[in-house]
Design a protein around this motif. Structure first.
Motif, short mmCIF file in Angstrom:
data_model
loop_
_atom_site.label_atom_id
_atom_site.label_comp_id
_atom_site.label_asym_id
_atom_site.label_seq_id
_atom_site.Cartn_x
_atom_site.Cartn_y
_atom_site.Cartn_z
N HIS A 107 17.89 -24.89 79.81
CA HIS A 107 17.14 -24.41 80.96
C HIS A 107 16.20 -25.54 81.39
O HIS A 107 15.47 -26.09 80.56
CB HIS A 107 16.33 -23.17 80.60
N HIS A 108 16.24 -25.89 82.66
CA HIS A 108 15.44 -27.03 83.13
C HIS A 108 14.64 -26.64 84.36
O HIS A 108 15.17 -26.05 85.31
CB HIS A 108 16.35 -28.21 83.48
N ARG A 109 13.36 -26.96 84.32
CA ARG A 109 12.48 -26.85 85.48
C ARG A 109 11.90 -28.23 85.76
O ARG A 109 11.56 -28.97 84.82
CB ARG A 109 11.33 -25.87 85.21
N PRO A 110 11.78 -28.61 87.02
CA PRO A 110 11.30 -29.96 87.34
C PRO A 110 9.91 -30.27 86.78
O PRO A 110 9.60 -31.42 86.47
CB PRO A 110 11.28 -29.96 88.88
N ASP A 111 9.08 -29.23 86.61
CA ASP A 111 7.70 -29.48 86.18
C ASP A 111 7.50 -29.33 84.67
O ASP A 111 6.37 -29.42 84.18
CB ASP A 111 6.75 -28.52 86.91
N THR A 112 8.58 -29.09 83.91
CA THR A 112 8.44 -28.93 82.46
C THR A 112 9.58 -29.65 81.75
O THR A 112 10.56 -30.08 82.36
CB THR A 112 8.47 -27.45 82.06
N ASP A 113 9.44 -29.76 80.42
CA ASP A 113 10.53 -30.30 79.62
C ASP A 113 11.70 -29.32 79.61
O ASP A 113 11.52 -28.11 79.67
CB ASP A 113 10.07 -30.54 78.18
N ALA A 114 12.91 -29.87 79.52
CA ALA A 114 14.10 -29.02 79.41
C ALA A 114 14.08 -28.30 78.07
O ALA A 114 13.69 -28.85 77.05
CB ALA A 114 15.36 -29.86 79.55
N ASN A 115 14.49 -27.04 78.10
CA ASN A 115 14.61 -26.24 76.89
C ASN A 115 16.09 -26.11 76.56
O ASN A 115 16.87 -25.60 77.36
CB ASN A 115 13.99 -24.86 77.11
N SER A 116 16.50 -26.61 75.39
CA SER A 116 17.90 -26.57 74.98
C SER A 116 18.03 -25.81 73.67
O SER A 116 17.15 -25.88 72.80
CB SER A 116 18.46 -27.98 74.82
N VAL A 117 19.15 -25.12 73.52
CA VAL A 117 19.39 -24.29 72.34
C VAL A 117 20.84 -24.47 71.91
O VAL A 117 21.76 -24.38 72.73
CB VAL A 117 19.12 -22.80 72.65
N GLY A 118 21.05 -24.74 70.62
CA GLY A 118 22.39 -24.80 70.06
C GLY A 118 22.59 -23.68 69.05
O GLY A 118 21.65 -23.31 68.33
N HIS A 119 23.81 -23.17 68.97
CA HIS A 119 24.07 -21.99 68.15
C HIS A 119 25.40 -22.11 67.44
O HIS A 119 26.38 -22.63 68.00
CB HIS A 119 24.07 -20.75 69.06
N LEU A 120 25.44 -21.62 66.21
CA LEU A 120 26.68 -21.56 65.44
C LEU A 120 26.67 -20.27 64.64
O LEU A 120 25.70 -19.94 63.97
CB LEU A 120 26.79 -22.75 64.48
N SER A 121 27.77 -19.51 64.72
CA SER A 121 27.86 -18.27 63.96
C SER A 121 29.29 -18.06 63.49
O SER A 121 30.24 -18.61 64.07
CB SER A 121 27.40 -17.07 64.80
N GLY A 122 29.44 -17.28 62.46
CA GLY A 122 30.76 -16.96 61.94
C GLY A 122 30.76 -15.58 61.33
O GLY A 122 29.72 -15.07 60.88
N SER A 123 31.92 -14.94 61.34
CA SER A 123 32.03 -13.61 60.76
C SER A 123 33.37 -13.48 60.06
O SER A 123 34.35 -14.15 60.41
CB SER A 123 31.89 -12.53 61.83
N VAL A 124 33.41 -12.59 59.09
CA VAL A 124 34.64 -12.33 58.35
C VAL A 124 34.61 -10.88 57.90
O VAL A 124 33.55 -10.32 57.62
CB VAL A 124 34.78 -13.28 57.14
N ARG A 125 35.78 -10.25 57.87
CA ARG A 125 35.88 -8.88 57.36
C ARG A 125 37.09 -8.79 56.43
O ARG A 125 38.16 -9.32 56.74
CB ARG A 125 36.02 -7.87 58.50
N ARG A 126 36.89 -8.12 55.32
CA ARG A 126 37.98 -7.84 54.39
C ARG A 126 37.93 -6.36 54.08
O ARG A 126 37.02 -5.89 53.40
CB ARG A 126 37.85 -8.67 53.13
N GLY A 127 38.93 -5.64 54.58
CA GLY A 127 38.91 -4.19 54.42
C GLY A 127 37.71 -3.60 55.13
O GLY A 127 37.48 -3.85 56.32
N LYS A 128 36.93 -2.84 54.41
CA LYS A 128 35.77 -2.16 55.00
C LYS A 128 34.48 -2.95 54.85
O LYS A 128 33.43 -2.50 55.31
CB LYS A 128 35.63 -0.78 54.37
N PHE A 129 34.54 -4.12 54.21
CA PHE A 129 33.36 -4.96 54.07
C PHE A 129 33.43 -6.11 55.07
O PHE A 129 34.49 -6.72 55.27
CB PHE A 129 33.26 -5.52 52.65
N SER A 130 32.31 -6.41 55.69
CA SER A 130 32.24 -7.54 56.62
C SER A 130 30.93 -8.28 56.42
O SER A 130 29.95 -7.74 55.89
CB SER A 130 32.35 -7.06 58.07
N ALA A 131 30.93 -9.53 56.84
CA ALA A 131 29.73 -10.36 56.73
C ALA A 131 29.66 -11.26 57.95
O ALA A 131 30.70 -11.67 58.50
CB ALA A 131 29.76 -11.19 55.45
#
Length: 669
Positions: A393-417
């Motif tokens: 997100h960038h505004r001319p009068d402020t520093d740009a705000n940047s965000v990086g994200h990483l996620s993962g999921s797994v499920r085995r039967g009725k259990f998930s994480a």
């Protein structure tokens, strides 16, 4: 130390309960392991979509039979028979849904692409890429009146030409009801192939009278999608690149108030503006969406409630540009699209770059701010995936705000994480947030254990993160069940515990909640809840009870609730209720809430409408609060193919009534 001991004891008890319940389920429950197959049959004589299964193509079509009850996994009391054939233009689905009491079939909704809930319906699901991921599933729902609702894999805005012009017809017969569907290939994303492929496919049905939901291939209460059936040896046609153009014109009169010295004066302003949306298929699996000068002012947004909250409330966004491809851009609380208020233009590119890889980019431009979002998802198996995201997100009068994200999921039967990690950068500061959870999802019992942290200097200008500088976790357990006959139809009972400290080790939050919901076969409902604990220096203990009548009928129902107790060290009382009525084309809805807490506040929302036809309606909404009153009226022709128009008196999202008359015309090309 006391908080940590309490947390450990609750965790130990819950995990022990999970292991016991899991052992019992493994021993006692039957699980469907055989995946059904339906051979793909290409026909030269497609059926007439009239709700009658007498066409020649249906006579020799393979039958999808043996529907089972989602909850009991026994053969459904009311069976169904499905048939599927296709041509180079479309997929055709025919269903006979047996019911020994056809006079008690429930069908109310008459408007396409609106919620079909609390009534009988049937759904056809297709997963063209055969990934068993929800993000690749398309489902088409029809009720006994022939009313249609489509959910397409990437998410689409509401205009019919953009969703795709698919057909359905239905009729009630002596032994149940019949549905026929015609789904053009062109509205689906599917593999670009010259060889026959295997696709995921399923059929499911809801019978409102008994509450029985039955599947051709039973996914269970948890809806584990890897149990879908298979449509084998289907050869989809070569894809035609599609270009759609959606311009709009607005004209109107607006009364504004200006001050000349100490005297306010009204001035009449004339409005004229134009804009357009564009949709183009860059490749058979990649879509480009563009918008220029979008009209956000005349879209009725959700109304924020008056109930007390320690934080900013999350309010859903109904603007079409952010709905299109919404499934691809889903990043949880990382992207809260209502943060993007002003836009002169925007671009989105999203879709598949490989069978198990999807991407989405989004950019918006305004002279005062610019935003860019990138999201990619890699499916590893039918039950695991990795997601990456980047927002700036960038505004001319402020520093740009940047965000990086990483996620993962797994499920085995009725259990998930699942776990995620997010990093933000703004100027010379940076911050991180992360969370992880483990979940057990049984048919009768579900439980979740989670933990999280948010650094004090984590900043995401495009996300929803009310509090920073905290770390904690919690645990939740839920028991739910359904019965097909008797007094009680369903129960839902649960409890959760959340505890968090700030980075200095001081208590930030410690809450316990107990909640329950009961419904009966006579269509009544009762909810009883309590939550209590501490939030920083404040003490909370609030009870609530809610009574509902005609719970399954979205058009004619009533409910009333009462909350009482103490919140933020002040006595709290709140009375709320909703009443909805429909008769002879008229609809009325009243939502009322009065709260005594610090001060008396109230909010009344009255909606009135009349349907001249499913496409043409007259509607209005009145919002009356202690601070102001706003009302607007709208005559609209929308939701169906052809030209849409709106005539709006007032402003749907203003804090108080505006003397404003706007006419808007939209046409798809």
């Amino acid at each position: 130390m006391k908080l940590q001991k309490t947390y450990a004891i609750v965790l130990l008890i819950t995990l022990s309960f999970i292991l016991i319940v899991n052992g019992q389920n493994v021993a006692a429950q039957k699980t469907q392991t055989v995946k059904k197959e339906l051979p793909a049959v290409k026909t030269e004589q497609p059926p007439t979509i009239d709700g009658i299964l007498n066409d020649a193509c249906w006579q020799d079509a393979p039958k999808a039979v043996g529907f089972t009850d989602q909850r009991t996994e026994e053969p459904a009391k009311s069976q169904s028979v499905g048939r599927v054939v296709y041509t180079d233009e479309a997929i055709y689905v025919g269903l006979h849904l047996y019911d020994d009491m056809p006079d008690k079939i429930v069908a109310r909704q008459t408007k396409d692409q609106t919620g079909i809930g609390g009534e009988d319906w049937v759904s056809f699901t297709i997963d063209p890429f055969h990934t068993h991921q929800y993000s690749d599933r398309n489902f088409f729902i029809v009720n006994p009146l022939g009313t249609k609702f489509a959910h397409l894999a990437t998410g689409r805005a509401a205009k019919s030409e953009w969703i795709g012009l698919w057909k359905a017809a239905a009729q009630i017969v002596q032994d149940g009801w019949i549905v026929e569907m015609e789904i053009p290939w062109q509205i689906l994303d599917y593999p670009n192939t010259t060889e026959p492929v295997r696709m995921g496919i399923n059929l499911d049905r809801e019978q409102q009278r008994t509450g029985e939901r039955s599947w051709w291939c039973n996914l269970g209460v948890q809806e584990f999608r890897e149990n879908d059936g298979h449509w084998i040896d289907v050869l989809p046609p070569p894809r035609k690149r599609d270009l759609k153009f959606l311009p709009y014109l607005i004209g109107g009169i607006n009364e504004t108030e200006t001050s000349v010295g100490a005297t306010p004066e009204s001035r009449r302003e004339y409005t004229a503006r134009a804009g357009a949306d564009l949709r183009y298929e860059v490749t058979p699996q990649l879509r480009l969406i563009g918008t220029a000068n979008p009209d956000f002012d005349n879209i009725e947004q959700s109304v924020e409630g008056i109930d007390f909250s320690y934080s900013e409330r999350y309010v859903s966004d109904r603007r079409p540009f952010f709905s299109e491809g919404g499934n691809v851009y889903h990043l949880g609380n990382l992207l809260y699209s209502r943060r993007i208020m002003d836009m002169d233009g925007g671009l989105k590119l999203f879709g598949k770059v490989a069978k198990n890889t999807s991407v989405g980019t989004l950019g918006t431009y305004h002279r005062n701010n610019q935003n860019f979002i990138l999201r990619a998802k890699q499916s590893l198996t039918a039950t695991s995936h990795i997601i990456t995201g980047f927002l700036t997100h960038h505004r001319p009068d402020t520093d740009a705000n940047s965000v990086g994200h990483l996620s993962g999921s797994v499920r085995r039967g009725k259990f998930s994480a699942e776990s995620s990690f997010t990093q933000s950068w703004e100027g010379e500061s940076d911050g991180r947030t992360g969370n992880a959870y483990v979940k057990y999802n049984g048919s009768l019992f579900q439980s979740t254990l989670f933990g999280y942290f948010v650094d004090p200097d984590f900043v995401n200008n495009l996300g929803y993160r009310p509090f920073t500088g905290i770390r904690g976790g919690g645990i939740e357990g839920i028991i739910s069940n359904e019965w097909r006959q008797g007094l009680v139809r369903s129960i839902f009972v649960g409890a959760n515990f959340i505890a968090a400290n700030n980075y200095e080790g001081e208590l930030f939050q410690q809450d316990v909640s107990v909640f329950s919901n009961f419904s009966t076969h006579s269509d009544y409902g009762l909810s009883i809840n309590w939550f209590g604990g501490r939030f920083q220096e404040f003490t909370d203990s609030v009870f609530s009870i809610r009574l509902r009548a005609r719970t399954s009928d979205q058009f004619n129902n009533i409910n009333i609730s009462y909350n009482w107790g103490e919140q933020a060290d002040e006595r709290l009382h709140r009375i709320s209720g909703n009443l909805n009525l429909r008769a002879y084309g008229f609809t009325a809805g009243l939502s009322s809430s009065i709260q005594w807490h610090f001060e008396k506040r109230y909010q009344q929302i009255l909606t009135l409408g009349y349907d001249f036809s499913p496409a043409l309606s007259l509607g209005s909404r009145l919002i009356w609060q202690a601070e102001s009153i706003n009302i607007y009226f709208a005559l609209r022709r929308s939701g169906y193919a052809g030209t849409d128009f709106f005539i709006i008196l007032g402003d749907p999202n203003a804090p108080e009534f505006k003397q404003r008359l706007i006419a808007k015309v939209i046409r798809a090309f």
